[in-house]
Design an enzyme around this catalytic site. Structure first.
Site: not given
Ligand code: FAD
Ligand code: NAD
Length: 397
Positions: A170, A10-11, A313, A13, A37-38
């Protein structure tokens, strides 16, 4: 002694930061480091709500790995992991290739948590990869085009976002910003468009500072988002969602942001998990395997009060750095490893263009300042992985 083989899965964070530490600190031939990585790119998951809504291009949220990886030091394999066999120290890819290792780092990220809610897997979208967000964006645009051909179908203009956690909030901010543009493009009356953000808990962003939660809800409400709080989604159907109250919302677009769990490959490979995440030791190792490290959303760590840290992340980056540094120590035969201690800087969330809110240390930040702080943190991350060039290329102020 033969050169140790380090395999990173996985590539994202966690996996990328582990790789970059090894790239920086190890000399040539000290270890054989392989990254799988995928895709041949890293995606900036923290930006994916923007291309999902169509306020930014998906391409902008990806960084090709050959721009940041030194292939003289790191062997990169574009491939999909199918299973891990920790007893045999091997990993099997979907194409049948088998990779052997001495040390393994699992950074495979997360999957949507559907809590067994009927119909979600089949009928809802999730913001989880470049491919997934391209599909969401295209779908939203197509719904506007379809509405013009079938004006009685207001469900085409109704958007349900399930879960008001950070991802849901967001995404709603971006979607609300995109709607006026789509209405202009497709000659649609904006009053017909509905965005519902539906949350099961008694508040949006459960557990977060109430002033900041109120601020976020006010901003999004002003932009046209309608919240339904304390209202779990019970079922998702091809026609929309059914709520626990019995109410049905007809919608041709349901985006599930109700939470995540660790990549299912980890559980299927026999590791003991809680919501797909492995409870790792202080050095991020899987129980029973001193040579298997887990970083990012697949790893479960707890704070002093015994509560799990949310998967972010921010933590994944720090885990990757710690894991990489410890692997260098192992390769060099140093006996004492560095325990992982998260250093949380705060939480910042965007609420659409130029708007945000969050907490940095104990300080609450609102509006443009929060949006700018978030950009600054993006800039720091891009600088870390790709230097000034990448940071300047990607961050738009
Ligand atoms: P990922 O970043 O998801 O990377 C996993 C990697 O593994 C990917 O490159 C994927 O392609 C690869 N992979 C998966 N399956 C396979 C496989 N079978 N074979 C090969 N490769 C594979 N967190 C924050 O701290 N601040 C934020 O502002 C924030 N904003 C977010 C906004 C959104 C919309 C979302 C969805 C999440 C946000 N998060 C944020 C949460 C954060 O993105 C995740 O916690 C973080 O990406 C986790 O990092 P990771 O390395 O575990 O996995
Ligand atoms: P989350 O688990 O933080 O939030 C999911 C929300 O869905 C919760 O409020 C939960 O009560 C609600 N929910 C669950 N079941 C439900 C149902 N049946 N009907 C309606 N609502 C329901 O998940 P996320 O928002 O995807 O975030 C995932 C992770 O990524 C978290 O750790 C979050 O902190 C992180 N993240 C961080 C940022 C940021 O820092 N800006 C942005 C995006 C995600």
């Amino acid at each position: 002694m033969s050169t140790p083989k380090i395999l990173i899965l996985g590539a994202g964070y966690g996996g990328l930061l582990t790789t970059l530490q090894l790239q920086k600190k190890l000399n040539y031939n000290e270890a054989e480091v392989t990254l799988v990585n995928k895709h041949d790119y890293h995606y900036i998951t923290t930006w994916l709500h923007e291309p999902a809504a169509g306020t930014a291009s998906a391409d902008h949220a990806r960084v090709y790995l050959d721009q940041i990886i030194d292939t003289n030091k790191i062997r990169f394999i574009k491939g999909t992991v199918q299973s891990i066999q920790p007893e045999e120290r091997k990993v099997t890819l979907e194409n049948g290739d088998v990779l052997m290792y001495d040390y393994l780092v699992i950074g495979l990220g997360s999957e949507p948590e559907t809590f067994g809610i009927q119909g979600l897997k089949e009928h809802a979208f999730s913001i989880r990869s470049i491919n997934a967000v391209r599909q969401i964006r295209e779908h939203i645009e197509y719904m506007f085009a379809k509405y013009k051909m079938e004006p009685e179908r207001t469900d085409y203009l109704t958007f349900v976002v399930g879960g008001a956690g950070f991802t849901g909030i967001e995404f709603c901010g971006e979607l609300a910003d995109r709607i006026p543009e789509l209405c202009r493009e497709f000659d649609v009356n904006p009053e017909l468009v509905k965005i519902y953000n539906i949350e099961a808990a008694p508040t949006a962003l459960p557990g977060f500072d109430p002033d900041l939660v109120n601020y976020a809800m006010e901003v999004l409400t002003r932009k046209g988002v309608e919240f339904k709080i304390n209202t779990p989604i019970k079922q998702c159907t091809p026609e929309g969602v059914v709520l626990a109250t019995g109410e049905e919302i007809k919608s041709a677009t349901v985006v599930w942001t109700g939470g995540v769990r660790g990549n299912s490959i980890v559980e299927k490979s026999g590791f003991e998990v809680m919501r797909g995440r492995v409870k790792v030791d202080e050095y991020l190792r899987a129980p029973g395997y001193d040579n298997v490290f887990i970083v990012g959303d697949c790893a479960l760590i707890f704070n002093d009060q015994g509560r799990p840290y949310p998967p972010t992340a921010q933590i994944a980056v720090q885990e990757g750095e710690n894991c990489g540094a410890n692997l260098v120590k192992i390769v060099r035969g140093e006996a004492v490893l560095e325990p992982f201690v998260p250093n949380l800087q705060g939480t910042l969330a965007s609420l659409g263009k130029g708007e945000g809110m969050g907490m940095v240390g104990t300080k609450k930040i609102y509006g443009t300042s929060a949006a700018l702080m978030k950009k600054a943190s993006d800039l720091r991350y891009l600088y870390k992985i790709g230097g000034v060039g990448l940071a300047l290329k990607k961050v738009r102020l």
